[in-house]
Design a protein around this motif. Sequence first.
Motif, mmCIF file in Angstrom:
data_model
loop_
_atom_site.group_PDB
_atom_site.id
_atom_site.type_symbol
_atom_site.label_atom_id
_atom_site.label_comp_id
_atom_site.label_asym_id
_atom_site.label_seq_id
_atom_site.Cartn_x
_atom_site.Cartn_y
_atom_site.Cartn_z
ATOM 1 N N ASN A 1 -0.418 -0.883 14.703
ATOM 2 C CA ASN A 1 -1.001 -0.482 16.046
ATOM 3 C C ASN A 1 0.005 0.300 16.837
ATOM 4 O OD1 ASN A 1 -3.918 -0.153 15.512
ATOM 5 N ND2 ASN A 1 -4.191 -2.192 16.479
ATOM 6 N N PHE A 2 0.973 -1.115 16.422
ATOM 7 C CA PHE A 2 2.287 -0.424 16.830
ATOM 8 C C PHE A 2 3.132 0.673 16.656
ATOM 9 C CE2 PHE A 2 6.749 -0.980 17.152
ATOM 10 C CZ PHE A 2 7.094 -1.064 18.612
ATOM 11 N N ILE A 3 2.906 1.157 15.130
ATOM 12 C CA ILE A 3 3.513 1.719 14.363
ATOM 13 C C ILE A 3 2.604 3.117 15.277
ATOM 14 C CG2 ILE A 3 3.630 2.950 11.770
ATOM 15 C CD1 ILE A 3 4.292 0.607 10.669
ATOM 16 N N ASP A 4 1.589 3.391 15.001
ATOM 17 C CA ASP A 4 0.810 4.545 15.574
ATOM 18 C C ASP A 4 1.268 4.682 16.725
ATOM 19 O OD1 ASP A 4 -0.521 4.668 13.278
ATOM 20 O OD2 ASP A 4 -2.692 3.677 13.904
ATOM 21 N N TYR A 5 1.840 3.936 17.501
ATOM 22 C CA TYR A 5 2.010 4.389 19.039
ATOM 23 C C TYR A 5 3.226 4.584 18.912
ATOM 24 C CZ TYR A 5 -2.219 2.625 21.015
ATOM 25 O OH TYR A 5 -3.782 2.637 21.931
ATOM 26 N N PHE A 6 4.552 4.142 18.146
ATOM 27 C CA PHE A 6 5.327 4.569 18.148
ATOM 28 C C PHE A 6 5.324 5.525 17.095
ATOM 29 C CE2 PHE A 6 9.806 5.600 15.867
ATOM 30 C CZ PHE A 6 10.604 5.054 17.067
ATOM 31 N N ASN A 7 4.532 6.918 16.438
ATOM 32 C CA ASN A 7 4.796 7.664 16.598
ATOM 33 C C ASN A 7 4.454 8.720 17.326
ATOM 34 O OD1 ASN A 7 5.497 7.361 13.320
ATOM 35 N ND2 ASN A 7 3.198 6.753 13.091
ATOM 36 N N ILE A 8 3.837 8.785 18.380
ATOM 37 C CA ILE A 8 3.034 9.333 19.951
ATOM 38 C C ILE A 8 3.550 9.671 20.577
ATOM 39 C CG2 ILE A 8 0.531 8.912 18.925
ATOM 40 C CD1 ILE A 8 0.463 7.530 20.933
ATOM 41 N N GLN A 9 5.802 8.967 20.299
ATOM 42 C CA GLN A 9 6.230 8.985 21.143
ATOM 43 C C GLN A 9 6.608 10.492 22.616
ATOM 44 O OE1 GLN A 9 10.310 8.529 20.094
ATOM 45 N NE2 GLN A 9 9.692 7.641 18.234
ATOM 46 N N LYS B 1 1.979 2.889 26.175
ATOM 47 C CA LYS B 1 0.263 3.448 26.580
ATOM 48 C C LYS B 1 -0.077 1.574 24.959
ATOM 49 C CE LYS B 1 -2.942 6.232 25.160
ATOM 50 N NZ LYS B 1 -3.300 7.284 24.154
ATOM 51 N N PHE B 2 0.745 2.056 24.164
ATOM 52 C CA PHE B 2 0.337 0.588 23.721
ATOM 53 C C PHE B 2 0.434 -1.221 24.400
ATOM 54 C CE2 PHE B 2 2.186 -2.838 21.142
ATOM 55 C CZ PHE B 2 0.664 -3.788 20.002
ATOM 56 N N HIS B 3 1.220 -1.155 25.181
ATOM 57 C CA HIS B 3 1.516 -2.110 26.170
ATOM 58 C C HIS B 3 -0.117 -2.529 26.929
ATOM 59 C CE1 HIS B 3 2.673 -5.677 28.398
ATOM 60 N NE2 HIS B 3 2.624 -5.030 29.101
ATOM 61 N N LYS B 4 -0.186 -1.395 27.791
ATOM 62 C CA LYS B 4 -1.537 -1.401 28.173
ATOM 63 C C LYS B 4 -2.770 -1.019 27.814
ATOM 64 C CE LYS B 4 0.757 2.114 31.690
ATOM 65 N NZ LYS B 4 0.678 3.209 32.489
ATOM 66 N N GLU B 5 -3.001 -0.660 26.573
ATOM 67 C CA GLU B 5 -4.443 -1.406 25.826
ATOM 68 C C GLU B 5 -3.960 -2.217 24.755
ATOM 69 O OE1 GLU B 5 -7.569 0.507 23.643
ATOM 70 O OE2 GLU B 5 -5.898 1.357 25.308
ATOM 71 N N TYR B 6 -3.160 -2.943 25.087
ATOM 72 C CA TYR B 6 -3.484 -4.076 24.293
ATOM 73 C C TYR B 6 -2.637 -5.741 24.479
ATOM 74 C CZ TYR B 6 -4.246 -1.517 19.727
ATOM 75 O OH TYR B 6 -5.413 -0.560 18.943
ATOM 76 N N SER B 7 -2.626 -5.385 26.148
ATOM 77 C CA SER B 7 -2.254 -6.698 26.998
ATOM 78 C C SER B 7 -1.953 -7.466 26.514
ATOM 79 C CB SER B 7 -2.714 -5.891 28.402
ATOM 80 O OG SER B 7 -4.647 -6.646 28.497
#
Length: 289
Positions: free
Chosen positions: A281-289, A112-118
Amino acid sequence: MDIRQLKYFLTITEEGQITAAAKKLKMAQPPLSQQMKLLENELGITLFERGPRQIQVTDAGKILANRARQILELSDSTVKEIDDFKRGCKGTLTIGTVSSSGNILLNKGIEKFHKEYSDINFEIHEGNTYALIDLLTKGIIEVGIVRTPFNNKRFNCSYAKQEPMVAAMTATYDWDVAKKEITVDELKNRPLIIYRRFNKLIYEVCESYSFKPTVYCKNDDARTTILWANAGHGIAIVPYSAITLAAHNNLHVKIIKEEKLSTRITLIWMKNRYLSLLAKNFIDYFNIQ
């Protein structure tokens, strides 16, 4: 007193010599000495005791050195924050990851992080946990994906779920094909292939069961551990999620029923150090795994 003088001053304290500091700063010695005299005159106190070969920092100099580091770090952080603001959430994120992290970079949160921050690019360093901690401490990477256990005092940590260690072997070494779970004492006198990262942990757990493990092969990569076991050279002891990292078509996998033989993937970053918007932002998305 300005930022430039503080940088000069810290370089001298680190090098212990005006000459060496001037060389590192790529400037002539006389101007550097002059800047230090101006700084001492402004503060009205001696910062260095000058000897024939080396200089000693005075107690007042030690106080200034401590504050100077904080000021320079704050200055650097401010510049980076402004740069982040100007560029938006773009650029390159530098991370480190252990080989045994398995598919952690392919989980739903990171996808999701990759899609959000392409527009973001990645620079990934691979190594064992201790090598990545060294890279993180030196500022070469911003965040590290490592495995417990490790000393976490210097880091902020975000933990993934706990996972067991497993014993993986070919049919030749499988003493009970029907068994999917085993106890530690069943590993006694069996040729183990271990990832050096877990050497101390495995020895301690086996000794708590009153035996010393028979280690046939010790190496620095979970993938090597799995490949050797798959080739029939012994029994691999690895985290459960690491099994799929290498060819494992010949392996029978058994969960080891021992709480102490467990591990967690952990995202770490330095305490009290600037963290880019990308990394946050990467850390935030890691937390929602």
